[in-house]
Design an enzyme around this catalytic site. Sequence first.
Site, PDB file in Angstrom:
ATOM      1  N   ASN A   3      40.835  35.469  51.302  1.00 32.45           N
ATOM      2  CA  ASN A   3      40.071  35.905  50.137  1.00 32.45           C
ATOM      3  C   ASN A   3      38.659  36.306  50.535  1.00 32.45           C
ATOM      4  O   ASN A   3      37.961  35.563  51.208  1.00 32.45           O
ATOM      5  CB  ASN A   3      40.030  34.807  49.079  1.00 32.45           C
ATOM      6  CG  ASN A   3      41.423  34.417  48.618  1.00 32.45           C
ATOM      7  OD1 ASN A   3      41.832  33.276  48.761  1.00 32.45           O
ATOM      8  ND2 ASN A   3      42.171  35.369  48.100  1.00 32.45           N
ATOM      9  N   HIS A  33      45.383  32.875  44.588  1.00 37.04           N
ATOM     10  CA  HIS A  33      44.498  33.404  45.622  1.00 37.04           C
ATOM     11  C   HIS A  33      45.262  33.912  46.840  1.00 37.04           C
ATOM     12  O   HIS A  33      44.825  34.875  47.488  1.00 37.04           O
ATOM     13  CB  HIS A  33      43.481  32.337  46.047  1.00 37.04           C
ATOM     14  CG  HIS A  33      42.341  32.169  45.103  1.00 37.04           C
ATOM     15  ND1 HIS A  33      42.445  31.472  43.917  1.00 37.04           N
ATOM     16  CD2 HIS A  33      41.058  32.613  45.165  1.00 37.04           C
ATOM     17  CE1 HIS A  33      41.281  31.492  43.292  1.00 37.04           C
ATOM     18  NE2 HIS A  33      40.425  32.180  44.027  1.00 37.04           N
ATOM     19  N   ASP A  70      37.715  25.275  45.688  1.00 38.36           N
ATOM     20  CA  ASP A  70      36.812  26.323  45.177  1.00 38.36           C
ATOM     21  C   ASP A  70      36.739  26.232  43.654  1.00 38.36           C
ATOM     22  O   ASP A  70      36.666  27.236  42.945  1.00 38.36           O
ATOM     23  CB  ASP A  70      37.289  27.706  45.615  1.00 38.36           C
ATOM     24  CG  ASP A  70      36.235  28.798  45.392  1.00 38.36           C
ATOM     25  OD1 ASP A  70      35.039  28.460  45.286  1.00 38.36           O
ATOM     26  OD2 ASP A  70      36.614  29.978  45.311  1.00 38.36           O
ATOM     27  N   LEU A 119      39.481  37.245  40.145  1.00 43.55           N
ATOM     28  CA  LEU A 119      39.540  35.801  40.274  1.00 43.55           C
ATOM     29  C   LEU A 119      38.115  35.274  40.342  1.00 43.55           C
ATOM     30  O   LEU A 119      37.261  35.842  41.042  1.00 43.55           O
ATOM     31  CB  LEU A 119      40.310  35.396  41.528  1.00 43.55           C
ATOM     32  CG  LEU A 119      41.835  35.573  41.480  1.00 43.55           C
ATOM     33  CD1 LEU A 119      42.432  35.364  42.871  1.00 43.55           C
ATOM     34  CD2 LEU A 119      42.465  34.615  40.491  1.00 43.55           C
TER      35      LEU A 119
END
Length: 377
Positions: free
Chosen positions: A212, A244, A267, A300
């Site tokens: 990512n 993700h 995260d 995201l």
Amino acid sequence: MITTLIADHLFDGKTLHSNHPISIKDGKIIAFDTVKGAIETKVSGLLTAGFIDTQVNGGGGCLLNQNTNLQTLTAMSTAHAKYGTSSLLPTLITSNLNKIEQTANLISTAIAQHTPGILGVHFEGPHISEPKKGIHSSQQIRGLSQQELDIYCRDDLGIKIVTLAPENVSCETIKILVDHGVHVCLGHSNASFEQAQAALAAGATGFTHLFNAMSALESRAPNMVGAALLDEQSWCGIILDGHHVHPSTAKLAYRAKAARKMMLVTDSMSTIGSEQTQLHFDGHDINLVGDKLTSNSGQLAGSALNMITAVNNATHMLDISLSDALNMASLYPAEFLGIEGSRGQLSIGANADLTLLSTTNSSPRVLNTWIGGKAIF
């Protein structure tokens, strides 16, 4: 006072034991046996080392960037303890210099006061790449100034991580950070394979949320993903929420990466451990739908992942044992941070940071979490 917990099952990081006692005094593990005069408690389930999350933006309805105070740190620690996390690094997303300094001063106070669960700080940006910024603010992306370097090099912040893009920060600066105890992670970067390799040679040891916001592996350009998977000494954090990273991509990466070098991170944003379903961050309206956080632009925006879900996802997505998944959440992050003697595994002299899991189905849930021998959840 000495407390002895006698667990149906105990995983110490290496071996799974049955009907195994563990004795605790003054927040430390002192024996794997019953001790005279101890208060004995039988616990049903699987006792293991508390989870360590190196990338936590928020929790309990609070976000570090927005509410930079001790109440936020306590809310984050308490919220994540519900899901087995006993140690975390509060993570500041790309911000201005004043916010970075404010966060550093807050973390210094938390470390001095031994705030439960707070290991140090993770500065994710602002020294990143515009093409790979994600929801980070373009207005705040910049080079690394001497003022910021001085903050990162402070010795009162506990464990320190700085995520940066190596195409925008020199190898000389990376060396200075490493020499001052900073764990340098590469991320939010469009770096070439050669630039990533040079940063690793300068002392970088981690990659922030593998795949990512980083240059992708290509047939004629390995780029940052290729450097991450090929390097045998560095650690990769990975967000296993099913959004993700595709499960098959994650499985392939797990097989390719050197043993013990892949660790789970969340995260997570402020929604963890709260009823919150909407938040506003740096001009983005972020909504939680199911288990997915997205901004109004469809990007995201962090995650709604917690650690026990990440562990369960690891067993199913990567087709690995529960023991291996637990180590991805505890031992391997501890090894990355250099604290495996005190956290991440159950051993004599280590902190009594413990998580008790149910054993009634293939997806365990958290029953209890202890930090320094004290029940938090």
